[in-house]
Structures are given as structure tokens and as C-alpha cells.
Scaffold this motif. Structure first.
Motif, mmCIF file in Angstrom:
data_model
loop_
_atom_site.group_PDB
_atom_site.id
_atom_site.type_symbol
_atom_site.label_atom_id
_atom_site.label_comp_id
_atom_site.label_asym_id
_atom_site.label_seq_id
_atom_site.Cartn_x
_atom_site.Cartn_y
_atom_site.Cartn_z
ATOM 1 N N LEU A 180 -8.035 -5.185 -8.501
ATOM 2 C CA LEU A 180 -9.184 -5.721 -7.775
ATOM 3 C C LEU A 180 -10.082 -4.600 -7.257
ATOM 4 N N LYS A 181 -9.472 -3.495 -6.861
ATOM 5 C CA LYS A 181 -10.281 -2.379 -6.378
ATOM 6 C C LYS A 181 -11.104 -1.760 -7.513
ATOM 7 N N ASN A 182 -10.526 -1.673 -8.697
ATOM 8 C CA ASN A 182 -11.291 -1.173 -9.844
ATOM 9 C C ASN A 182 -12.387 -2.137 -10.252
ATOM 10 N N ARG A 183 -12.132 -3.435 -10.104
ATOM 11 C CA ARG A 183 -13.147 -4.427 -10.454
ATOM 12 C C ARG A 183 -14.352 -4.366 -9.515
ATOM 13 N N GLU A 184 -14.150 -3.879 -8.300
ATOM 14 C CA GLU A 184 -15.261 -3.800 -7.347
ATOM 15 C C GLU A 184 -16.394 -2.922 -7.855
ATOM 16 N N ARG A 290 -18.611 -1.955 -0.394
ATOM 17 C CA ARG A 290 -17.556 -2.688 -1.107
ATOM 18 C C ARG A 290 -16.759 -3.546 -0.142
ATOM 19 N N GLY A 291 -16.331 -4.707 -0.643
ATOM 20 C CA GLY A 291 -15.619 -5.644 0.212
ATOM 21 C C GLY A 291 -14.312 -5.089 0.728
ATOM 22 N N SER A 292 -13.576 -4.374 -0.126
ATOM 23 C CA SER A 292 -12.300 -3.807 0.316
ATOM 24 C C SER A 292 -12.509 -2.733 1.373
ATOM 25 N N LEU A 293 -13.610 -1.999 1.277
ATOM 26 C CA LEU A 293 -13.900 -0.966 2.257
ATOM 27 C C LEU A 293 -14.234 -1.589 3.614
ATOM 28 N N VAL A 294 -15.035 -2.662 3.606
ATOM 29 C CA VAL A 294 -15.387 -3.345 4.857
ATOM 30 C C VAL A 294 -14.149 -3.979 5.482
ATOM 31 N N ALA A 295 -13.301 -4.610 4.652
ATOM 32 C CA ALA A 295 -12.083 -5.248 5.166
ATOM 33 C C ALA A 295 -11.149 -4.210 5.779
ATOM 34 N N SER A 296 -11.028 -3.062 5.144
ATOM 35 C CA SER A 296 -10.170 -2.010 5.686
ATOM 36 C C SER A 296 -10.722 -1.467 6.998
ATOM 37 N N ALA A 297 -12.039 -1.327 7.078
ATOM 38 C CA ALA A 297 -12.653 -0.832 8.314
ATOM 39 C C ALA A 297 -12.455 -1.821 9.457
ATOM 40 N N CYS A 298 -12.581 -3.117 9.164
ATOM 41 C CA CYS A 298 -12.373 -4.137 10.199
ATOM 42 C C CYS A 298 -10.914 -4.159 10.652
ATOM 43 N N HIS A 318 -1.545 1.713 0.151
ATOM 44 C CA HIS A 318 -1.827 0.443 -0.512
ATOM 45 C C HIS A 318 -3.324 0.164 -0.660
ATOM 46 N N SER A 319 -4.125 0.623 0.282
ATOM 47 C CA SER A 319 -5.569 0.378 0.185
ATOM 48 C C SER A 319 -6.278 1.410 -0.671
ATOM 49 N N GLY A 320 -5.708 2.617 -0.739
ATOM 50 C CA GLY A 320 -6.365 3.685 -1.489
ATOM 51 C C GLY A 320 -7.465 4.377 -0.713
ATOM 52 N N TYR A 321 -7.638 4.033 0.568
ATOM 53 C CA TYR A 321 -8.673 4.639 1.407
ATOM 54 C C TYR A 321 -8.025 5.487 2.493
ATOM 55 N N GLN A 322 -8.619 6.625 2.758
ATOM 56 C CA GLN A 322 -8.238 7.443 3.899
ATOM 57 C C GLN A 322 -9.135 7.090 5.086
#
Length: 377
Positions: A180-184, A290-298, A318-322
Motif C-alpha cells: 500500500l505504501k508503494n501504491r501511494e 501522502r495518506g500514510s504520512l498524515v496518519a503516522s503524523a496524527c 512497520h510504517s517505514g517513516y522516521q
């Protein structure tokens, strides 16, 4: 008078027996055969007269009630025919052999040569089989490095506790998130509002405020709301829409939106993160993110607000974000939440002020110093 047995009747002198023409007799015989072949078997369905019989009706075996098959009859017949052919072959071999002592018949020599050839052929066939078996050995079946599934370290394994739940798909959880992250990357949005001649950011915010009420009244999933807003933005980024049709676009997106979930946290913490997510839907500056980035920030903001730590190594894995990747988006969300609210757009505030949602909208906003400390750690 009757003819004597064994004699052919002879024509009387002077009598003329009409001789049938050969062609006429052949035509009559062909007509009889055609009539016999065209007649359907008894009990078979009637065929269409305009076509030939392409069905298997003539092969259908009709079983009458009360009539049982005799077991073993067909097998016995087949066995007897096999034994007869085997005995005939043995007799033929005996008859072709020479009675002299120490002499091999031509037939036996031929059989020996054929057996040797068959042995050579079987050896040739066995060689590829052995090669194939060697090719399918564990060493040859080794999966390439780029196709191997990523092994999750034990300290980051948060899905093994659901190993018995087939609905959670724990063995594919990490692959699903990565996919899903690659699809973003294929669905990154931009600020499309300059391409909309009759719309503005305030109209979009009014639409989303109304969609929040729709989601609450119909008790839809929160993820359905997020996806509906995302689909609306994608449609508006491609097609100019008149202001009178904007509500119809949002309703259609809400109708066809589906559900997505994920994270190991308590319900009140998740609800607080959802509150931040829904508030971010109103902000036009966060549309390109990106949606995953916003969700992780929230989620990071919810964890810091609840004093549950910052962005842990498990979440990073699991998120791939630091935390440094989330910092710009966290600052935008924080600036949005600290701004004075618009009294006209209070659907999200009213929704998350209810006891069902743990009244998370009434929680005080964490200080910027604590938030910056969590982002830098």
C-alpha cells in the motif's frame, strides 16, 4: 412348389426376371443406412431436424428402474480376452522356436533385441527424470533475494499474537503495508483548486464538514470517511466541477468508499489520532501529502499527547517513516489545531466531544516544546 434344401432356385425357361440396376441397389442401400443412422435411439431426446446429430445421444445408456448391474461381468470379460491374447502370443512363440538343442529361434532373438532396446529407452527416459529431480532439490528451489519475504525481528513482531486468526492475515501484514505504501506513489495529489473555476477551499471544507455528519449519522467506519475525501480530491484534481454538483460528488465518493485499518494502541489513543486525521481533512495544504504520512503524523501527536512516548522503533519499522520524515507534517497539523476554530464548521468538534469518542476534542493541545522534543529524539 417349395425348393429343395441346399439348391438355388432356377428360373423357368422363357421367364424374365427383372434385373436390378447396380446403381439403384446402391442408392437404396445408402438410403436404408441413412435412415437407420438418422433415427434416434429409444429414449434419446429429439434432435433438431435442421442440423446433424452432434450430441452424444446415441451413446447414452438408459438404466431402467429395478434392473441392477451384474457386478464383475465386464471385468471378467476383459480378463478373459487378455488371457486369450496372452496364450496366443505364447503359442506363436513356441511354434516359431526351433526344437534343436542350444539353438535360439529367430523370434526369440528378435524379442531379446526388442527388450534390450526398451531397456536403453527406459534408461534414456530415466536420465531427464533424475536431472529434473536434481533441479527441484532444495538448493535449486532457493528463492532469489529480491523475492524473499522480509524476516521480521522478534522485537518488532506485533502480529504473531494473531497467528490463529485467519481474518487478520498476520503472515501478510507487513507485505500489505509495504504494498500500500508503494501504491501511494501513483496517487500523489497536488493543489488542484486553481484549476476549479467555480470552487474554493472554503467550499471544500464545507463539503467535508457535511460528510463527517453523514459518517456519524449512518455509523460508517472512520476509514470510509478518509477514503471518501481522498476519492473526492482525486476526482476534483481531474475534472472541473460546478459548485452545485460538489455535494453530489462527495455523496458518490462516500457511497463507494471502502474500509482500511491498522495499529496496536488503546481505543482512546486511536480515537484521538482519528480526531487529528479528520481535522486534517479540512486543510487544503495537507491534500498533497501522502495518506500514510498524515496518519503516522496524527498517531505520533496522539502518543505524545497521551504521554505514551514518541515514535518507537516498532512504529518506525512497520510504517517505514522516521520521526524526521513526520516532522513537517506534524508541524502543519499542530498549526492547524492551534488556530482559532471556525464556528460554522463544528461537525468534527461536536462529534469528538461526545462520550462515545472519549471526548477527545476537549483535551488540551500538547505544548510545542514537548512535541519538538519527541520529533528530535
Amino acid at each position: 412348389m417349395p425348393f429343395p434344401r441346399g439348391r438355388k432356385p432356377t428360373a423357368a425357361a422363357g421367364s424374365k426376371i427383372p434385373k436390378l440396376n447396380a446403381t439403384a441397389s446402391e442408392n437404396q442401400e445408402e438410403a436404408t443406412q441413412a435412415k437407420r443412422s438418422s433415427s434416434p435411439p429409444r429414449g434419446a431426446p429429439k434432435k433438431r431436424t435442421a442440423f446433424i446429430d452432434i450430441t452424444n445421444a446415441h451413446k447414452v445408456q438408459i438404466s431402467f428402474p429395478g434392473k441392477k448391474k451384474e457386478p464383475g461381468k465386464k471385468t471378467a470379460k476383459k480378463t478373459s480376452s487378455t488371457s486369450v491374447s496372452a496364450s496366443n502370443r505364447a503359442n506363436l512363440k513356441k511354434s516359431s522356436s526351433v526344437s534343436s538343442e542350444g539353438t535360439i529361434s529367430e523370434r526369440e532373438r528378435t524379442d531379446t533385441e526388442e527388450e534390450e532396446k526398451e531397456g536403453d529407452t527406459s534408461a534414456d527416459v530415466a536420465a531427464p527424470v533424475e536431472e529434473q529431480a536434481a533441479a527441484t532439490s532444495p538448493a535449486a528451489r532457493e528463492v532469489p533475494a529480491h523475492l524473499r519475504r522480509q524476516e521480521i525481528p522478534k522485537e518488532f513482531d506485533i502480529d504473531s499474537e494473531n497467528s490463529e486468526d485467519c481474518y487478520m492475515c498476520p503472515e501478510y501484514a507487513k507485505d500489505i503495508f509495504d504494498y500500500l505504501k508503494n501504491r501511494e506513489e501513483k496517487f500523489v495529489l497536488c493543489n488542484y483548486m486553481p484549476t476549479q473555476p467555480s470552487l474554493n477551499s472554503e467550499m471544500r471544507a464545507i463539503l467535508i464538514d457535511w460528510l463527517v455528519e453523514v459518517q456519524e449519522n449512518f455509523e460508517l467506519y472512520h476509514e470510509t470517511l478518509y477514503l471518501a475525501v481522498k476519492m473526492t480530491d482525486h476526482y476534483l484534481a481531474k475534472t472541473p466541477v460546478h459548485r452545485e454538483m460538489l455535494q453530489l460528488v462527495g455523496s458518490t465518493a462516500m457511497l463507494i468508499a471502502s474500509k482500511f485499518e491498522c495499529v496496536s494502541a488503546s481505543m482512546d489513543t486511536l480515537t484521538l489520532a482519528r480526531y487529528y486525521c479528520e481535522m486534517s481533512l479540512m486543510e487544503m495544504d495537507l491534500v498533497p501529502e501522502r495518506g500514510s504520512l498524515v496518519a503516522s503524523a496524527c498517531l505520533l501527536m496522539a502518543l505524545v499527547t497521551k504521554d505514551l512516548g514518541g515514535w518507537s522503533p516498532i512504529l518506525q519499522f512497520h510504517s517505514g517513516y522516521q520521526a524526521s520524515d513526520l516532522a513537517p507534517v506534524v508541524r502543519k497539523i499542530y498549526s492547524m489545531l492551534s488556530a482559532p476554530p471556525d464556528d460554522k464548521l463544528r461537525a468534527i468538534k461536536n462529534k469528538y466531544s461526545h462520550k462515545v469518542f472519549f471526548e477527545v476534542a476537549s483535551l488540551p493541545l500538547v505544548s510545542i516544546d514537548i512535541l519538538e522534543k519527541a520529533l528530535s529524539s
